[in-house]
Write a protein that holds these residues in place. Structure first.
Motif, PDB file in Angstrom:
ATOM      1  N   GLY A 263       0.810  -1.199   0.000  1.00  0.00           N
ATOM      2  CA  GLY A 263       0.000   0.000   0.000  1.00  0.00           C
ATOM      3  C   GLY A 263       0.849   1.257   0.000  1.00  0.00           C
ATOM      4  O   GLY A 263       2.067   1.222  -0.214  1.00  0.00           O
ATOM      5  N   ASP A 264       0.206   2.407   0.221  1.00  0.00           N
ATOM      6  CA  ASP A 264       0.923   3.665   0.375  1.00  0.00           C
ATOM      7  C   ASP A 264       1.841   3.530   1.590  1.00  0.00           C
ATOM      8  O   ASP A 264       1.374   3.267   2.706  1.00  0.00           O
ATOM      9  N   GLU A 265       3.131   3.696   1.358  1.00  0.00           N
ATOM     10  CA  GLU A 265       4.104   3.473   2.428  1.00  0.00           C
ATOM     11  C   GLU A 265       5.367   4.264   2.116  1.00  0.00           C
ATOM     12  O   GLU A 265       5.837   4.270   0.972  1.00  0.00           O
ATOM     13  N   LEU A 266       5.922   4.901   3.125  1.00  0.00           N
ATOM     14  CA  LEU A 266       7.164   5.662   2.968  1.00  0.00           C
ATOM     15  C   LEU A 266       8.317   4.896   3.584  1.00  0.00           C
ATOM     16  O   LEU A 266       8.249   4.499   4.756  1.00  0.00           O
ATOM     17  N   ILE A 267       9.356   4.662   2.779  1.00  0.00           N
ATOM     18  CA  ILE A 267      10.603   4.128   3.327  1.00  0.00           C
ATOM     19  C   ILE A 267      11.630   5.260   3.307  1.00  0.00           C
ATOM     20  O   ILE A 267      11.651   6.072   2.388  1.00  0.00           O
ATOM     21  N   VAL A 268      12.473   5.320   4.342  1.00  0.00           N
ATOM     22  CA  VAL A 268      13.376   6.457   4.513  1.00  0.00           C
ATOM     23  C   VAL A 268      14.777   5.968   4.854  1.00  0.00           C
ATOM     24  O   VAL A 268      14.947   5.027   5.643  1.00  0.00           O
ATOM     25  N   HIS A 269      15.768   6.630   4.246  1.00  0.00           N
ATOM     26  CA  HIS A 269      17.153   6.362   4.622  1.00  0.00           C
ATOM     27  C   HIS A 269      17.991   7.615   4.380  1.00  0.00           C
ATOM     28  O   HIS A 269      17.797   8.316   3.381  1.00  0.00           O
ATOM     29  N   ALA A 270      18.903   7.877   5.290  1.00  0.00           N
ATOM     30  CA  ALA A 270      19.863   8.970   5.126  1.00  0.00           C
ATOM     31  C   ALA A 270      21.025   8.450   4.289  1.00  0.00           C
ATOM     32  O   ALA A 270      21.796   7.598   4.740  1.00  0.00           O
ATOM     33  N   CYS A 271      21.138   8.944   3.055  1.00  0.00           N
ATOM     34  CA  CYS A 271      22.077   8.417   2.072  1.00  0.00           C
ATOM     35  C   CYS A 271      23.267   9.376   1.930  1.00  0.00           C
ATOM     36  O   CYS A 271      23.093  10.526   1.511  1.00  0.00           O
ATOM     37  N   ASP A 272      24.456   8.895   2.249  1.00  0.00           N
ATOM     38  CA  ASP A 272      25.672   9.695   2.132  1.00  0.00           C
ATOM     39  C   ASP A 272      26.232   9.531   0.721  1.00  0.00           C
ATOM     40  O   ASP A 272      26.711   8.451   0.366  1.00  0.00           O
ATOM     41  N   MET A 273      26.179  10.586  -0.069  1.00  0.00           N
ATOM     42  CA  MET A 273      26.674  10.508  -1.437  1.00  0.00           C
ATOM     43  C   MET A 273      28.175  10.240  -1.485  1.00  0.00           C
ATOM     44  O   MET A 273      28.679   9.669  -2.464  1.00  0.00           O
ATOM     45  N   ASP A 274      28.895  10.606  -0.438  1.00  0.00           N
ATOM     46  CA  ASP A 274      30.330  10.329  -0.416  1.00  0.00           C
ATOM     47  C   ASP A 274      30.636   8.843  -0.276  1.00  0.00           C
ATOM     48  O   ASP A 274      31.775   8.413  -0.510  1.00  0.00           O
ATOM     49  N   ALA A 275      29.627   8.049   0.070  1.00  0.00           N
ATOM     50  CA  ALA A 275      29.825   6.598   0.137  1.00  0.00           C
ATOM     51  C   ALA A 275      30.081   5.996  -1.241  1.00  0.00           C
ATOM     52  O   ALA A 275      30.521   4.848  -1.350  1.00  0.00           O
ATOM     53  N   CYS A 276      29.809   6.766  -2.295  1.00  0.00           N
ATOM     54  CA  CYS A 276      30.074   6.295  -3.654  1.00  0.00           C
ATOM     55  C   CYS A 276      31.560   6.336  -4.001  1.00  0.00           C
ATOM     56  O   CYS A 276      32.001   5.661  -4.938  1.00  0.00           O
ATOM     57  N   THR A 277      32.329   7.149  -3.270  1.00  0.00           N
ATOM     58  CA  THR A 277      33.695   7.463  -3.689  1.00  0.00           C
ATOM     59  C   THR A 277      34.599   6.244  -3.715  1.00  0.00           C
ATOM     60  O   THR A 277      35.379   6.058  -4.664  1.00  0.00           O
ATOM     61  N   PHE A 278      34.528   5.396  -2.697  1.00  0.00           N
ATOM     62  CA  PHE A 278      35.461   4.271  -2.633  1.00  0.00           C
ATOM     63  C   PHE A 278      35.315   3.377  -3.862  1.00  0.00           C
ATOM     64  O   PHE A 278      36.297   3.055  -4.536  1.00  0.00           O
ATOM     65  N   GLY A 279      34.100   2.956  -4.169  1.00  0.00           N
ATOM     66  CA  GLY A 279      33.893   2.095  -5.327  1.00  0.00           C
ATOM     67  C   GLY A 279      34.309   2.756  -6.628  1.00  0.00           C
ATOM     68  O   GLY A 279      34.882   2.112  -7.517  1.00  0.00           O
ATOM     69  N   LYS A 280      34.038   4.053  -6.757  1.00  0.00           N
ATOM     70  CA  LYS A 280      34.344   4.768  -8.003  1.00  0.00           C
ATOM     71  C   LYS A 280      35.849   5.000  -8.180  1.00  0.00           C
ATOM     72  O   LYS A 280      36.288   5.293  -9.301  1.00  0.00           O
ATOM     73  N   THR A 281      36.616   4.864  -7.113  1.00  0.00           N
ATOM     74  CA  THR A 281      38.063   5.103  -7.214  1.00  0.00           C
ATOM     75  C   THR A 281      38.891   3.832  -7.054  1.00  0.00           C
ATOM     76  O   THR A 281      40.128   3.893  -7.084  1.00  0.00           O
ATOM     77  N   THR A 282      38.215   2.681  -6.920  1.00  0.00           N
ATOM     78  CA  THR A 282      38.952   1.415  -6.769  1.00  0.00           C
ATOM     79  C   THR A 282      38.482   0.433  -7.838  1.00  0.00           C
ATOM     80  O   THR A 282      38.797   0.593  -9.014  1.00  0.00           O
ATOM     81  N   ILE A 283      37.685  -0.555  -7.463  1.00  0.00           N
ATOM     82  CA  ILE A 283      37.335  -1.607  -8.422  1.00  0.00           C
ATOM     83  C   ILE A 283      36.564  -1.076  -9.618  1.00  0.00           C
ATOM     84  O   ILE A 283      36.704  -1.586 -10.734  1.00  0.00           O
ATOM     85  N   PHE A 284      35.745  -0.027  -9.427  1.00  0.00           N
ATOM     86  CA  PHE A 284      34.992   0.540 -10.542  1.00  0.00           C
ATOM     87  C   PHE A 284      35.514   1.929 -10.922  1.00  0.00           C
ATOM     88  O   PHE A 284      34.730   2.830 -11.242  1.00  0.00           O
ATOM     89  N   ASP A 285      36.842   2.051 -10.887  1.00  0.00           N
ATOM     90  CA  ASP A 285      37.485   3.235 -11.465  1.00  0.00           C
ATOM     91  C   ASP A 285      37.532   3.014 -12.973  1.00  0.00           C
ATOM     92  O   ASP A 285      38.437   2.375 -13.508  1.00  0.00           O
ATOM     93  N   PHE A 286      36.530   3.525 -13.666  1.00  0.00           N
ATOM     94  CA  PHE A 286      36.355   3.219 -15.087  1.00  0.00           C
ATOM     95  C   PHE A 286      37.557   3.652 -15.922  1.00  0.00           C
ATOM     96  O   PHE A 286      37.959   2.952 -16.860  1.00  0.00           O
ATOM     97  N   ALA A 287      38.118   4.797 -15.604  1.00  0.00           N
ATOM     98  CA  ALA A 287      39.237   5.317 -16.415  1.00  0.00           C
ATOM     99  C   ALA A 287      40.420   4.368 -16.395  1.00  0.00           C
ATOM    100  O   ALA A 287      41.130   4.222 -17.397  1.00  0.00           O
ATOM    101  N   ARG A 288      40.644   3.698 -15.296  1.00  0.00           N
ATOM    102  CA  ARG A 288      41.791   2.777 -15.181  1.00  0.00           C
ATOM    103  C   ARG A 288      41.498   1.386 -15.722  1.00  0.00           C
ATOM    104  O   ARG A 288      42.412   0.715 -16.233  1.00  0.00           O
ATOM    105  N   HIS A 289      40.256   0.924 -15.608  1.00  0.00           N
ATOM    106  CA  HIS A 289      39.991  -0.501 -15.784  1.00  0.00           C
ATOM    107  C   HIS A 289      39.133  -0.884 -16.985  1.00  0.00           C
ATOM    108  O   HIS A 289      39.162  -2.054 -17.396  1.00  0.00           O
ATOM    109  N   ARG A 290      38.357   0.024 -17.545  1.00  0.00           N
ATOM    110  CA  ARG A 290      37.493  -0.362 -18.658  1.00  0.00           C
ATOM    111  C   ARG A 290      38.316  -0.575 -19.930  1.00  0.00           C
ATOM    112  O   ARG A 290      39.276   0.136 -20.190  1.00  0.00           O
TER     113      ARG A 290
END
Length: 308
Positions: A263-290
């Motif tokens: 039904g109508d329901e709200l789910i909530v989470h405090a999302c830290d956008m800086d949590a993206c940084t580790f993945g984007k600069t290591t295993i999924f650093d596209f510039a280095r690995h693609r």
């Protein structure tokens, strides 16, 4: 920390006879609840203003157009924009769009905190069929009522983060996330209206469909080091059940919030956008690995071509 408190505003069923005014009242109630929870952004489903009308066969142009919005905001939705502005909350929701030229799209828009539209996306991967199919348990006529989207997969800077959108069936295609990932996306927002049973395979029921939906979104989040918020319209619409399963997924692919109802329901989470940084600069650093020299088939062909 770049924290965005996100509310996923799952909606229960919208019956065919339910008016835009009645639906917007429900959306306003969820928005007020989100304000009380301290949300900065609220994500509503695909086709949030109406029932999932592509299940119905129609051949009268005026009957079809009655499901579409010729402008946004309009008289019915302006209270939603006004309330979001008053709360200082950005919103995104899906609707059926008719352009001034008479084109028809399955569309989502994104606003800033002031209620100004800052982004628009039109669904690219349309499922289903365009003609009546007597062999289906029910119709799924998105290819009849919509054109494939013509805006690609852009991202926008909003609330100090890079945000992108997709809609429903798009979530099943890895190219969607990667297109946005290559633009540094940190938050992918998507709504869906997904039948609880496959119209062409009755053995594929709610359990399997929830699994595939979650698999698609968690994989997309992990493989692009991005938050993903997937929000359903769910429940029984005039005898046609839609699945729920709304979730918020972190950049490591973990589900951090999950709807409990249909039904109508709200789910909530405090999302830290800086949590993206580790993945984007290591295993999924596209510039280095693609290795794009090996990816030519992805854009040069559509169907399968067997090796000779």
């Amino acid at each position: 920390m770049r924290e965005i408190v996100i509310g996923g505003a799952q909606m229960g069923p919208i019956q065919k006879a339910e008016s835009r005014t009645e639906v917007v009242a429900r959306m306003l109630a969820l928005l007020d609840q989100a304000a009380g929870a301290g949300c900065d952004l609220v994500v509503y489903p695909e086709l949030a203003l109406t029932t999932f009308f592509p299940r119905y066969w129609m051949d009268d142009a005026s009957e079809i157009d009655a499901w579409f919005e010729a402008e946004m905001p309009n008289d019915a939705t302006r209270p939603l924009f006004d309330r979001a502005r008053a709360h200082g909350i950005a919103i995104t929701f899906g609707y059926a769009e008719k352009t001034p030229e008479g084109r028809h799209f399955n569309t989502s828009i994104l606003t800033d905190r002031a209620g100004a539209v800052v982004g628009k996306y039109r669904k690219v991967h349309l499922p289903g069929h365009s003609e009546y199919d007597p062999d289906r348990a029910f119709q799924h006529l998105e290819k009849r009522y919509f054109e494939p989207g013509d805006l690609g997969f852009p991202v926008w800077r909003n609330l100090d983060a890079w945000m992108g959108m997709c809609i429903c069936n798009d979530r099943r295609w890895p190219e969607v996330y990667r297109e946005m990932g290559l633009q540094g996306v940190e938050l992918v927002m998507l709504g869906y209206n997904t039948p609880s049973v496959n119209s062409q395979n009755g053995a594929e029921g709610l359990k399997e469909r929830l699994y595939h939906s979650e698999l698609s979104m968690t994989a997309g989040a992990y493989q692009n080091a991005t938050w993903v918020v997937g929000v359903a319209k769910a429940g029984d619409e005039d005898g046609h059940p839609l699945m729920a399963g709304s979730i918020i997924v972190d950049p490591n692919g973990y589900v951090v919030a999950r709807a409990q109802t249909e039904g109508d329901e709200l789910i909530v989470h405090a999302c830290d956008m800086d949590a993206c940084t580790f993945g984007k600069t290591t295993i999924f650093d596209f510039a280095r690995h693609r290795r794009i020299e090996h990816y030519g088939r992805i854009t040069s062909q559509t169907g399968v071509v067997l090796p000779e």
